[in-house]
Motif scaffolding. Structure first.
Motif, PDB file in Angstrom:
ATOM      1  N   ASP A  44      62.032  96.924 118.671  1.00 26.38           N
ATOM      2  CA  ASP A  44      61.086  96.476 119.076  1.00 26.38           C
ATOM      3  C   ASP A  44      60.352  95.442 118.015  1.00 26.38           C
ATOM      4  N   GLY A  45      60.769  95.655 116.642  1.00 25.59           N
ATOM      5  CA  GLY A  45      59.963  94.979 115.411  1.00 25.59           C
ATOM      6  C   GLY A  45      58.823  95.587 115.127  1.00 25.59           C
ATOM      7  N   PHE A  46      58.455  96.890 115.421  1.00 25.13           N
ATOM      8  CA  PHE A  46      57.289  97.757 114.819  1.00 25.13           C
ATOM      9  C   PHE A  46      57.498  98.250 113.595  1.00 25.13           C
ATOM     10  N   LEU A  47      58.803  98.592 113.474  1.00 25.79           N
ATOM     11  CA  LEU A  47      59.328  99.342 112.180  1.00 25.79           C
ATOM     12  C   LEU A  47      60.140  98.402 111.255  1.00 25.79           C
ATOM     13  N   ALA A  48      60.015  98.422 110.128  1.00 30.09           N
ATOM     14  CA  ALA A  48      61.010  97.586 108.880  1.00 30.09           C
ATOM     15  C   ALA A  48      62.279  98.182 109.108  1.00 30.09           C
ATOM     16  N   ALA A  54      41.928  93.258 135.931  1.00 36.57           N
ATOM     17  CA  ALA A  54      42.945  94.240 136.266  1.00 36.57           C
ATOM     18  C   ALA A  54      44.459  93.143 136.163  1.00 36.57           C
ATOM     19  N   ILE A  55      44.371  91.974 135.508  1.00 36.54           N
ATOM     20  CA  ILE A  55      45.294  90.973 135.416  1.00 36.54           C
ATOM     21  C   ILE A  55      45.340  90.585 134.082  1.00 36.54           C
ATOM     22  N   ARG A  56      46.513  90.959 133.163  1.00 33.73           N
ATOM     23  CA  ARG A  56      46.620  90.681 131.771  1.00 33.73           C
ATOM     24  C   ARG A  56      47.898  89.781 131.801  1.00 33.73           C
ATOM     25  N   MET A  57      47.709  88.297 131.669  1.00 33.98           N
ATOM     26  CA  MET A  57      48.864  87.520 131.563  1.00 33.98           C
ATOM     27  C   MET A  57      49.324  87.127 129.991  1.00 33.98           C
ATOM     28  N   GLU A  58      50.656  87.005 129.950  1.00 36.70           N
ATOM     29  CA  GLU A  58      51.365  86.765 128.532  1.00 36.70           C
ATOM     30  C   GLU A  58      50.991  88.197 127.907  1.00 36.70           C
ATOM     31  N   PHE A  59      51.427  89.258 128.313  1.00 37.15           N
ATOM     32  CA  PHE A  59      50.883  90.497 127.745  1.00 37.15           C
ATOM     33  C   PHE A  59      52.140  90.779 126.709  1.00 37.15           C
ATOM     34  N   LYS A  60      51.712  91.073 125.485  1.00 35.70           N
ATOM     35  CA  LYS A  60      52.585  91.454 124.262  1.00 35.70           C
ATOM     36  C   LYS A  60      53.148  92.933 124.531  1.00 35.70           C
ATOM     37  N   LEU A  61      54.511  92.609 124.532  1.00 36.44           N
ATOM     38  CA  LEU A  61      55.205  94.243 124.323  1.00 36.44           C
ATOM     39  C   LEU A  61      55.596  94.527 123.127  1.00 36.44           C
ATOM     40  N   THR A  62      56.227  93.654 122.453  1.00 38.68           N
ATOM     41  CA  THR A  62      56.918  94.024 121.088  1.00 38.68           C
ATOM     42  C   THR A  62      56.574  92.986 120.143  1.00 38.68           C
ATOM     43  N   ASP A  63      56.857  93.262 118.656  1.00 36.36           N
ATOM     44  CA  ASP A  63      56.403  92.023 117.847  1.00 36.36           C
ATOM     45  C   ASP A  63      57.596  91.378 117.809  1.00 36.36           C
ATOM     46  N   GLY A  64      58.927  91.605 117.928  1.00 32.65           N
ATOM     47  CA  GLY A  64      60.069  90.801 117.575  1.00 32.65           C
ATOM     48  C   GLY A  64      60.824  91.484 116.559  1.00 32.65           C
ATOM     49  N   LYS A  65      61.983  91.858 116.749  1.00 31.03           N
ATOM     50  CA  LYS A  65      63.117  92.424 116.034  1.00 31.03           C
ATOM     51  C   LYS A  65      63.050  91.788 114.574  1.00 31.03           C
ATOM     52  N   ILE A  66      62.948  92.333 113.557  1.00 33.87           N
ATOM     53  CA  ILE A  66      63.204  91.804 112.122  1.00 33.87           C
ATOM     54  C   ILE A  66      64.784  91.878 111.660  1.00 33.87           C
ATOM     55  N   ASN A  67      65.313  90.824 111.312  1.00 32.36           N
ATOM     56  CA  ASN A  67      66.700  90.774 110.880  1.00 32.36           C
ATOM     57  C   ASN A  67      66.881  90.650 109.282  1.00 32.36           C
ATOM     58  N   ILE A  68      67.471  91.202 108.677  1.00 32.93           N
ATOM     59  CA  ILE A  68      67.700  90.998 107.231  1.00 32.93           C
ATOM     60  C   ILE A  68      68.947  90.306 107.011  1.00 32.93           C
ATOM     61  N   ARG A  69      68.598  89.286 106.154  1.00 37.70           N
ATOM     62  CA  ARG A  69      69.674  88.280 105.705  1.00 37.70           C
ATOM     63  C   ARG A  69      69.783  88.162 104.152  1.00 37.70           C
ATOM     64  N   GLN A 100      63.623  87.869 108.503  1.00 37.79           N
ATOM     65  CA  GLN A 100      63.248  87.095 109.526  1.00 37.79           C
ATOM     66  C   GLN A 100      62.707  87.842 110.874  1.00 37.79           C
ATOM     67  N   ARG A 101      62.072  87.401 111.707  1.00 41.25           N
ATOM     68  CA  ARG A 101      61.438  87.924 112.999  1.00 41.25           C
ATOM     69  C   ARG A 101      62.040  87.123 114.099  1.00 41.25           C
ATOM     70  N   GLU A 102      62.492  87.691 115.084  1.00 37.69           N
ATOM     71  CA  GLU A 102      63.062  87.210 116.370  1.00 37.69           C
ATOM     72  C   GLU A 102      61.576  87.101 116.983  1.00 37.69           C
ATOM     73  N   LYS A 103      61.674  86.335 118.420  1.00 38.73           N
ATOM     74  CA  LYS A 103      60.694  86.188 119.140  1.00 38.73           C
ATOM     75  C   LYS A 103      60.062  87.419 119.749  1.00 38.73           C
ATOM     76  N   ALA A 104      58.710  87.599 119.948  1.00 38.97           N
ATOM     77  CA  ALA A 104      58.281  88.752 120.481  1.00 38.97           C
ATOM     78  C   ALA A 104      58.647  88.860 121.910  1.00 38.97           C
ATOM     79  N   LYS A 105      58.528  89.945 122.635  1.00 33.88           N
ATOM     80  CA  LYS A 105      58.618  89.941 124.111  1.00 33.88           C
ATOM     81  C   LYS A 105      57.263  90.004 124.759  1.00 33.88           C
ATOM     82  N   PHE A 106      57.252  89.070 125.766  1.00 32.85           N
ATOM     83  CA  PHE A 106      55.902  89.060 126.468  1.00 32.85           C
ATOM     84  C   PHE A 106      56.123  89.170 127.974  1.00 32.85           C
ATOM     85  N   ALA A 107      55.433  90.013 128.772  1.00 30.22           N
ATOM     86  CA  ALA A 107      55.331  90.016 130.092  1.00 30.22           C
ATOM     87  C   ALA A 107      54.562  88.998 130.785  1.00 30.22           C
ATOM     88  N   ASP A 108      55.048  88.301 131.762  1.00 33.29           N
ATOM     89  CA  ASP A 108      54.033  87.181 132.343  1.00 33.29           C
ATOM     90  C   ASP A 108      52.796  87.915 132.827  1.00 33.29           C
TER      91      ASP A 108
END
Length: 802
Positions: free
Chosen positions: A363-367, A30-45, A50-58
């Motif tokens: 969230d980084g799930f779409l381009a 019933a406990i999930r640690m470092e649960f991934k929420l997003t993949d990390g937003k992608i920025n165009i340069r 390039q991706r930013e860091k993904a979001k994780f819930a503790d």
């Protein structure tokens, strides 16, 4: 507690928070640690992404495998107990869970979304598993309470394993929200999810849990494209293949029609009409489906892409939904359609859940994408000369023609050629000639002419494989047969597909990197559907972003303040007959000749077969060329960040690195390898060599090209710089063979660029092989260091003031 003064956050979790939670009856499942929420937003340069860091819930705590119930965020002891609560609340809102907690190892702070209250708890006061479950179900305190059917379906797990991924957080929300609505007895529901976010996967999990819980027994999946049905059956719905029947009434055995659980059908098949390339409905239809299915046969119906014909109140397709009106009906769309004549919300009700394009990009799930707006010399208006004849000898009426006319009422042949050349030049500029590309054309004839011009512009590739460019349209059986290969992730060909409508919606084009708009688009809905063809990410295959090239000035669509946000009911929408003509939709004469057709919704009208062109202007009658190019970058909310030409973008980046000409010259000459500077700009998405070629400056040295762009300095060709070197007394201090090597290097520079002579690998190629091995050549200069010193002197002379 002083012992944990210098403990890290991980130590705090391991020593205090995890034991405190587990001691209250929360088992490890019933406990999930470092649960991934997003993949990390992608920025165009530039051309790079390039991706930013993904979001994780503790911590995410689960009621059961399918339903999270609480978020816990941890901080080290340098922070207060409540420091992580805002973050926990934000994550809880994303997952739509009722409880959020923060802890630093000294205690917990709880935010209860059910009551709106917050409280502090000691480490040994964290709620037990049973307590939170009862609070969630409304058995204690003043929670929301759950219907019995909700409890039953909540306990039903997702389908996992067999290569099936666990749902992302928003898919979980969509599934649970839909199931809750159904369990509560809601008969109509609308699910709005942006293209590329997994609507079909979400639909599968909804169907799977409905069947397993016994809440629904006979399910119909309705679509209006055969490719949508086939994709769904063999991909997302594959685990249910044994209980699936693809409805084909003309071949069906009525005695077997009731032996399945999940039925996939096209509206056209049920009505006995042919699938077409557009949304036009044939008035001649049958109702044979009534022979097979009683009105109460199905208890759940999914309407895929419900923004199309099924939303129209007088639609033949709507008649099918009304026949099965006793069934719970779920509409799915990426773009809720709201017009005076057509409304998803008017039929299905307000969305039970919305996940928009801006959510997916954030969230980084779409381009993400960049928008390239191209203006041709005839875009804003072309006027024929007095008495000008077209290719067939007909006089062209004297008026101003623009983007609304080209390829609809009049054909400018050279315009098609110029567009094809521009597309080809862009693919060359990016260095990816095999980037999957869709060109949306005005109609099927335009798509065929565009295919021909693209073939001619890419003859080198078409010589290798004739499927490099294809036309994929509804009436072209041969072209449609290429669709499977075009949308495949692994198939190299086809690369470029010209189309009119067939690829605008529903088709899963995962690897598309370039979308070309060369048709007039009349609605934001259609625009978003087309944009959706490129939003899928394939990171392993190198696709993180895409580009939209606009030849029809459709960029104004981005200025819509509702940029794919929550769907809103059109205040002008009404199901009532028109008070003037007594009909719905209104059939009153058009007040504005530019008003979209009431039937197909397009201007010009595209009903049935479009009228043949009245005038065709050959290349001698009008010469077309691109006169302006702008690159616009938008943020995830659709707000314009920057609009500039590629040249301006490059100039800005050069000036950001080198404030003035003197500084640039100093840095250039100090670098042992000029490639370092060139590679630095590649990281920003700027290919200087490709850009130089695009500007027809192939013979100009890359150094001069950069000085010209950023500092407006006069350019020199590589040959001019080489001739300047030859006038110096440089070669005479070396032996005959060493001198020949240096002269060969200078010649190589003239024909190619400065980076050629910097690399020792060049000595493995002609004409250097005649001097012996690489080791033998550098020994002509005493040593490797001696050779490199000689090359550096040669470079210094090349960049001396000439």
């Amino acid at each position: 507690m002083a012992a944990n003064d210098k403990l890290s956050e991980e130590d705090i979790k391991n020593r205090f928070i995890t034991p405190a939670i587990e001691s209250k009856g929360w088992n490890k499942n019933a406990i999930r640690m470092e649960f991934k929420l997003t993949d990390g937003k992608i920025n165009i340069r530039g051309n790079k992404a390039q991706r930013e860091k993904a979001k994780f819930a503790d911590y995410v705590l689960f009621l059961n495998p399918g339903n999270p119930i609480a978020i816990v965020e941890a901080k080290d002891e340098t922070y207060g107990i409540a420091h992580g609560l805002q973050q926990a609340i934000a994550y809880a809102q994303m997952l739509e869970v009722p409880f959020a907690y923060s802890s630093n190892g000294h205690g917990f702070v709880e935010h209860d979304f059910l009551t709106g209250k917050e409280r502090e708890l000691k480490m040994d006061e964290f709620p037990t598993y049973d307590e939170l479950c009862k609070r969630f179900k409304g058995e204690i305190h003043d929670g929301k309470g759950l219907a019995k059917l909700e409890e039953k379906i909540i306990d039903e797990p997702y389908c996992t394993g067999q290569g099936i991924n666990s749902p992302r957080y928003y898919q979980r929300n969509a599934i649970n929200k839909t199931l809750a609505a159904i369990a509560q007895g809601k008969n109509r529901a609308l699910l709005v999810m942006a293209t590329g976010t997994g609507k079909t996967y979400t639909a599968f999990q909804i169907v799977y849990r409905l069947l397993k819980s016994g809440l629904k027994k006979k399910i119909l999946y309705l679509a209006d494209r055969n490719i949508l049905v086939d994709q769904s059956i063999v991909q997302d719905f594959k685990p249910l293949e044994k209980v699936i029947w693809k409805v084909q009434l003309n071949k069906a055995d009525i005695s077997k029609a009731s032996s399945y659980q999940v039925y996939f059908a096209l509206y056209q098949q049920l009505l006995g009409i042919k699938e077409t390339d557009d949304d036009i409905e044939n008035e001649k239809y049958s109702e044979r489906y009534k022979e097979f299915f009683a009105p109460d046969f199905f208890d759940f119906i999914i309407v895929d892409e419900c923004h199309r014909g099924s939303a129209k109140a007088d639609s033949n397709w709507r008649k099918i939904l009304e026949y099965f009106s006793k069934a719970t009906q779920l509409g799915m769309t990426a773009t809720s359609k709201e017009t005076a004549y057509q409304s998803n919300i008017g039929y299905f009700g307000e969305p039970v859940y919305t996940y928009s394009l801006n959510d997916g990009i954030e969230d980084g799930f779409l381009a993400p994408f960049k928008f390239i707006n191209l203006s041709l010399n005839i875009s804003d208006g072309w006027r024929p000369c007095k008495g000008q004849l077209d290719a067939n000898g007909n006089e062209i009426p004297d008026r101003i023609y623009n983007n609304k006319d080209f390829d609809y009422g009049i054909v400018i042949e050279d315009r098609t050629r110029e567009v094809a050349k521009t597309i080809t030049d862009y693919l060359k500029f990016t260095g990816d000639r095999f980037a999957k590309t869709i060109v949306f054309c005005a109609n099927e004839d335009h798509a065929d002419r565009m295919r021909k011009e693209l073939v001619n512009e890419n003859a080198d590739q078409c010589k290798i494989n004739s499927d490099y460019v294809v036309r994929i349209t509804g009436s072209d059986a041969e072209g449609k047969s290429k669709l499977k290969e075009f949308i495949s992730v692994t198939q190299k060909y086809p690369v470029i597909a010209t189309t009119s409508k067939l690829l605008s919606t529903g088709v899963d084009c995962k690897m598309v990197k370039l979308i070309v708009l060369d048709q007039n688009i009349s609605s934001m809905t259609e625009f978003k559907q087309i944009v959706g063809r490129g939003t899928r990410i394939r990171e392993a295959e190198g696709k993180l972003s895409f580009a939209i090239m606009d030849l029809r000035n459709m960029r104004s669509m981005f200025l819509d303040p509702k940029w794919d946000g929550p769907a809103e009911q059109d205040e002008n929408f009404s199901n009532e007959p028109c008070p003037k003509c007594g009909k719905y939709p209104c059939e009153c004469p058009k007040e504005n000749e530019n008003e979209p057709c009431k039937v197909c919704g397009k201007f010009p009208c595209e009903c049935n077969n479009p009228k043949p062109y009245q005038w065709i202007v050959d290349k001698n009658g009008c010469k077309a060329q691109v006169v302006n190019e702008e690159v616009a970058t938008y943020d995830s909310n659709g707000s314009l960040l920057r609009t500039e030409t590629i040249i301006d973008y490059t100039k800005r980046n050069i000036l950001n690195e080198f404030a003035n000409l003197n500084f640039f010259e100093k840095e250039w000459k100090s670098k042992k390898r000029k490639k370092e500077i060139i590679d630095m700009f590649k990281e920003k998405g700027i290919d200087l060599f490709a850009l130089k070629e695009q500007q027809n400056m192939q013979d100009i040295d890359i150094y001069d090209f950069m000085c010209h762009l950023a500092f407006n300095k006069k350019t020199l060709t590589r040959k001019e710089r080489a001739n300047h070197v030859k006038k110096k007394d440089f070669f005479s201090k070396y032996g005959d063979k060493a001198r020949e090597v240096l002269e060969a290097l200078l010649e190589r520079y003239i024909n190619y660029n400065i980076t050629e002579i910097e690399d020792l690998k060049i000595l493995d190629n002609d004409p250097f092989r005649k001097f012996g091995s690489k080791k033998a050549i550098v020994n002509l200069f005493g040593s490797k260091d001696g050779y490199l010193l000689a090359v550096k002197e040669l470079e210094d002379l090349i960049y001396e003031a000439a």
